[in-house]
Design an enzyme around this catalytic site. Structure first.
Site, PDB file in Angstrom:
ATOM      1  N   ARG A   1       0.854  -1.186   0.000  1.00  0.00           N
ATOM      2  CA  ARG A   1       0.000   0.000   0.000  1.00  0.00           C
ATOM      3  C   ARG A   1       0.892   1.239   0.000  1.00  0.00           C
ATOM      4  O   ARG A   1       1.690   1.426   0.921  1.00  0.00           O
ATOM      5  CB  ARG A   1      -0.904  -0.008   1.242  1.00  0.00           C
ATOM      6  CG  ARG A   1      -1.712   1.242   1.346  1.00  0.00           C
ATOM      7  CD  ARG A   1      -2.747   1.230   2.454  1.00  0.00           C
ATOM      8  NE  ARG A   1      -3.385   2.523   2.389  1.00  0.00           N
ATOM      9  CZ  ARG A   1      -3.367   3.449   3.347  1.00  0.00           C
ATOM     10  NH1 ARG A   1      -2.807   3.201   4.520  1.00  0.00           N
ATOM     11  NH2 ARG A   1      -3.930   4.611   3.150  1.00  0.00           N
TER      12      ARG A   1
ATOM     13  N   HIS B   1      -2.916  10.975   0.204  1.00  0.00           N
ATOM     14  CA  HIS B   1      -2.379  10.849   1.559  1.00  0.00           C
ATOM     15  C   HIS B   1      -1.803  12.224   1.931  1.00  0.00           C
ATOM     16  O   HIS B   1      -0.603  12.377   2.133  1.00  0.00           O
ATOM     17  CB  HIS B   1      -1.338   9.729   1.610  1.00  0.00           C
ATOM     18  CG  HIS B   1      -1.015   9.228   2.997  1.00  0.00           C
ATOM     19  ND1 HIS B   1      -1.131   7.902   3.359  1.00  0.00           N
ATOM     20  CD2 HIS B   1      -0.574   9.861   4.100  1.00  0.00           C
ATOM     21  CE1 HIS B   1      -0.761   7.749   4.626  1.00  0.00           C
ATOM     22  NE2 HIS B   1      -0.409   8.930   5.093  1.00  0.00           N
TER      23      HIS B   1
ATOM     24  N   GLU C   1      -7.170   8.535   5.877  1.00  0.00           N
ATOM     25  CA  GLU C   1      -7.421   9.266   7.128  1.00  0.00           C
ATOM     26  C   GLU C   1      -7.960  10.677   6.894  1.00  0.00           C
ATOM     27  O   GLU C   1      -7.294  11.674   7.244  1.00  0.00           O
ATOM     28  CB  GLU C   1      -6.148   9.311   7.978  1.00  0.00           C
ATOM     29  CG  GLU C   1      -5.619   7.943   8.331  1.00  0.00           C
ATOM     30  CD  GLU C   1      -4.412   7.965   9.260  1.00  0.00           C
ATOM     31  OE1 GLU C   1      -3.957   9.055   9.641  1.00  0.00           O
ATOM     32  OE2 GLU C   1      -3.937   6.877   9.613  1.00  0.00           O
TER      33      GLU C   1
ATOM     34  N   ASN D   1      -7.262   2.162   9.822  1.00  0.00           N
ATOM     35  CA  ASN D   1      -5.924   2.427  10.370  1.00  0.00           C
ATOM     36  C   ASN D   1      -6.052   2.484  11.879  1.00  0.00           C
ATOM     37  O   ASN D   1      -6.801   3.313  12.402  1.00  0.00           O
ATOM     38  CB  ASN D   1      -5.389   3.768   9.856  1.00  0.00           C
ATOM     39  CG  ASN D   1      -5.133   3.764   8.352  1.00  0.00           C
ATOM     40  OD1 ASN D   1      -5.352   2.766   7.674  1.00  0.00           O
ATOM     41  ND2 ASN D   1      -4.671   4.885   7.836  1.00  0.00           N
TER      42      ASN D   1
ATOM     43  N   TYR E   1      -4.041   2.473  15.709  1.00  0.00           N
ATOM     44  CA  TYR E   1      -2.804   2.586  16.490  1.00  0.00           C
ATOM     45  C   TYR E   1      -3.033   2.468  17.995  1.00  0.00           C
ATOM     46  O   TYR E   1      -2.233   1.893  18.706  1.00  0.00           O
ATOM     47  CB  TYR E   1      -2.099   3.919  16.192  1.00  0.00           C
ATOM     48  CG  TYR E   1      -1.514   3.936  14.800  1.00  0.00           C
ATOM     49  CD1 TYR E   1      -0.235   3.451  14.550  1.00  0.00           C
ATOM     50  CD2 TYR E   1      -2.269   4.379  13.714  1.00  0.00           C
ATOM     51  CE1 TYR E   1       0.285   3.427  13.271  1.00  0.00           C
ATOM     52  CE2 TYR E   1      -1.758   4.349  12.418  1.00  0.00           C
ATOM     53  CZ  TYR E   1      -0.475   3.872  12.213  1.00  0.00           C
ATOM     54  OH  TYR E   1       0.034   3.830  10.940  1.00  0.00           O
TER      55      TYR E   1
ATOM     56  N   GLU F   1      -3.372   0.194   8.080  1.00  0.00           N
ATOM     57  CA  GLU F   1      -2.168   0.643   8.803  1.00  0.00           C
ATOM     58  C   GLU F   1      -2.252   0.149  10.233  1.00  0.00           C
ATOM     59  O   GLU F   1      -3.314   0.222  10.862  1.00  0.00           O
ATOM     60  CB  GLU F   1      -2.063   2.175   8.873  1.00  0.00           C
ATOM     61  CG  GLU F   1      -1.639   2.850   7.616  1.00  0.00           C
ATOM     62  CD  GLU F   1      -1.484   4.367   7.813  1.00  0.00           C
ATOM     63  OE1 GLU F   1      -1.251   4.825   8.945  1.00  0.00           O
ATOM     64  OE2 GLU F   1      -1.632   5.070   6.809  1.00  0.00           O
TER      65      GLU F   1
HETATM   66  O1  IFM Z   1       2.749   8.232   9.597  1.00  0.00           O
HETATM   67  C1  IFM Z   1       1.363   8.235   9.781  1.00  0.00           C
HETATM   68  C2  IFM Z   1       0.654   7.984   8.469  1.00  0.00           C
HETATM   69  O2  IFM Z   1       1.001   8.908   7.503  1.00  0.00           O
HETATM   70  C3  IFM Z   1      -0.831   8.024   8.666  1.00  0.00           C
HETATM   71  N1  IFM Z   1      -1.248   7.188   9.757  1.00  0.00           N
HETATM   72  C4  IFM Z   1      -0.550   7.294  10.997  1.00  0.00           C
HETATM   73  C5  IFM Z   1       0.939   7.180  10.769  1.00  0.00           C
HETATM   74  C6  IFM Z   1       1.692   7.296  12.110  1.00  0.00           C
HETATM   75  O3  IFM Z   1       1.398   8.495  12.738  1.00  0.00           O
END
Ligand code: IFM
Length: 445
Positions: free
Chosen positions: A72, A116, A161, A294, A296, A355
């Site tokens: 990706r 992006h 995002e 995505n 985290y 992600e």
């Molecule tokens: O680096 C970023 C990415 O560009 C978009 N998602 C989160 C990642 C980490 O912050």
């Protein structure tokens, strides 16, 4: 996991490519932002980044060694249409053309993302995502690039995002274009979503058997205590951070409670929000083939906390699994829960984790190897969380680790390292980390 599960890695154009003035590429808002003193830690820029523009063959070789099924990456709009609209820059298209051919030769399926965050500066000068014209420009770009690459690429992601592009860029001011205005942020968010709908229709027209999706970031949250006030704050945060995007993409329009809250706080006027035109919500809510998520971290929310707080350590919170170097709590179980919620509430036909990854700064030791056990632990826990969701019936079809390479972490410059491959930012030298070997073995299994 489903039979055809895709294992991949993810990157984005401005974070890795460099070559910003080469082969006719136009200026983007991130070129302008990084070159504005004080915007980015250490004055870092993407002028060279990971020099992927020149080292892409080496990077494809790394991916082949890793054994990924998919890659990706994002396409820089300003390489294709330097001014955002108008004449196509063939040299810019050729770069992606070569990359895609090399990926296919290596048995790796390309998963390009159209946007992006690197808007051509010429469009920003005309109002950027605050202007409805940018929606039309995005459809033009989607048309130009899918006509040229759609013979070999069937899976397309419109946006990455959009919450970040809209709110970090137009409300928090920490990302390009660096504005701090609620009206601008809500308008930009809407135009990003409309442009997703417009582009999806264009892609379907241009690409036979296309699969079209969008990559939404999420911040699952929970009330910090069992007080009613914290429950209310959590609900509001979830509306601001998650439902404002997930609801319209799945055809429900903007959440009523949030429209009312924004109206009460004077962020939108009375009646239908002024940026919505007839037909918009149908366009945004047209069915997609897959949803990219995505993920985290997740956060506890307390009443009185700043609504925009989406990173950093909340005072008084203990997190059993610790934090990454972004200051983000490590919360893998919340990924399982969020996937189950998305399946239950929105029912997308297919989900990809587009992600997931962790920032830890471990670099080469005396032997020259990089022992990043903390990243291995993070990835293993999150892959297990995805597997748990899949076992409970969530249609998860792929997982893309963020990121292949240590890269430019936007306004944090090169201070954060998310890569499976360590990059010397002075020389461009690449060193696969222990997590690279771990991921290769996981994929092989
Ligand atoms: O680096 C970023 C990415 O560009 C978009 N998602 C989160 C990642 C980490 O912050």
């Amino acid at each position: 996991m489903r039979d055809e599960f895709t294992w991949g890695v993810a990157t984005s154009a401005y974070q890795i490519e460099g070559g910003v003035a080469e082969d006719g590429r136009g200026e983007t808002i991130w070129d302008r932002f990084t070159h504005t003193p004080g915007r980015v830690i250490d004055g870092a820029t993407g002028d060279v980044a990971c020099d992927h523009y020149h080292r892409w063959e080496e990077d494809v070789a790394l991916m082949r060694e890793l054994g990924v099924d998919g890659y990706r990456f994002s396409i820089a709009w300003a390489r294709v249409l330097p001014e955002g609209t108008g004449d196509v820059n063939q040299a810019g298209v050729d770069f992606y053309d070569r990359l895609i051919d090399a990926l296919l030769d290596a048995g790796i399926t390309p998963y390009p993302t159209l946007y992006h965050w690197d808007l051509p500066q010429a469009l920003e000068d005309g109002g950027g995502w605050r202007s409805r014209d940018t929606v039309g420009a995005f459809a033009e770009y989607a048309d130009a690039i899918t006509k040229r690459l759609g013979d070999r690429v069937s899976t397309w992601i419109t946006h990455n995002e959009p919450w970040v592009a809209a709110f970090v860029g137009h409300l928090e001011g920490a990302h390009a274009p660096g504005l701090t205005d609620w009206g601008a942020a809500l308008t930009a968010a809407h135009h990003l979503l409309v442009s997703h709908g417009e582009a999806a229709a264009v892609i379907r027209q241009n690409v036979p058997n296309s699969r079209v999706g969008i990559a939404l970031d999420c911040r699952p949250s929970y009330p910090a205590t069992d007080s009613a006030a914290d429950a209310g704050a959590h609900r509001h945060f979830d509306g601001f951070r998650n439902r404002w995007f997930f609801d319209p993409v799945f055809g429900r329009g903007y959440p009523d409670d949030m429209v009312a809250a924004y109206r009460d706080r004077g962020r939108i006027g009375p009646g239908t929000p002024e940026f919505i035109q007839p037909g918009d919500m149908d366009l945004i809510g047209a069915p997609i083939d897959f949803l990219g998520i995505n993920y985290y971290t997740s956060l506890p929310i307390s009443a009185g906390a700043d609504e925009t707080e989406d990173t950093g350590i909340m005072p008084g919170v203990t997190v059993p699994d610790g934090f990454t170097e972004m200051g983000w709590p490590i919360t893998p179980a919340a990924l399982t829960g969020f996937l189950q919620r998305v399946h239950r509430e929105y029912d997308p036909p297919s989900i990809f984790i587009t992600e997931n990854g962790a920032s830890f700064s471990d670099g080469p030791g005396p032997e020259g190897t990089v022992d990043d056990q903390r990243r291995i632990d993070y990835l293993a826990a999150h892959v297990a969380a995805v597997a748990a969701a899949a076992e409970s019936g969530v249609p998860v079809d792929g997982y893309f680790a963020w990121s292949l390479l240590d890269n430019l972490e936007w306004s944090l410059g090169f201070t954060q390292r998310f890569g499976l491959v360590w990059v010397d930012h002075d020389t461009g030298r690449r060193v696969p980390k222990a997590s690279f070997d771990w991921y290769r073995e996981r994929i092989a299994r």
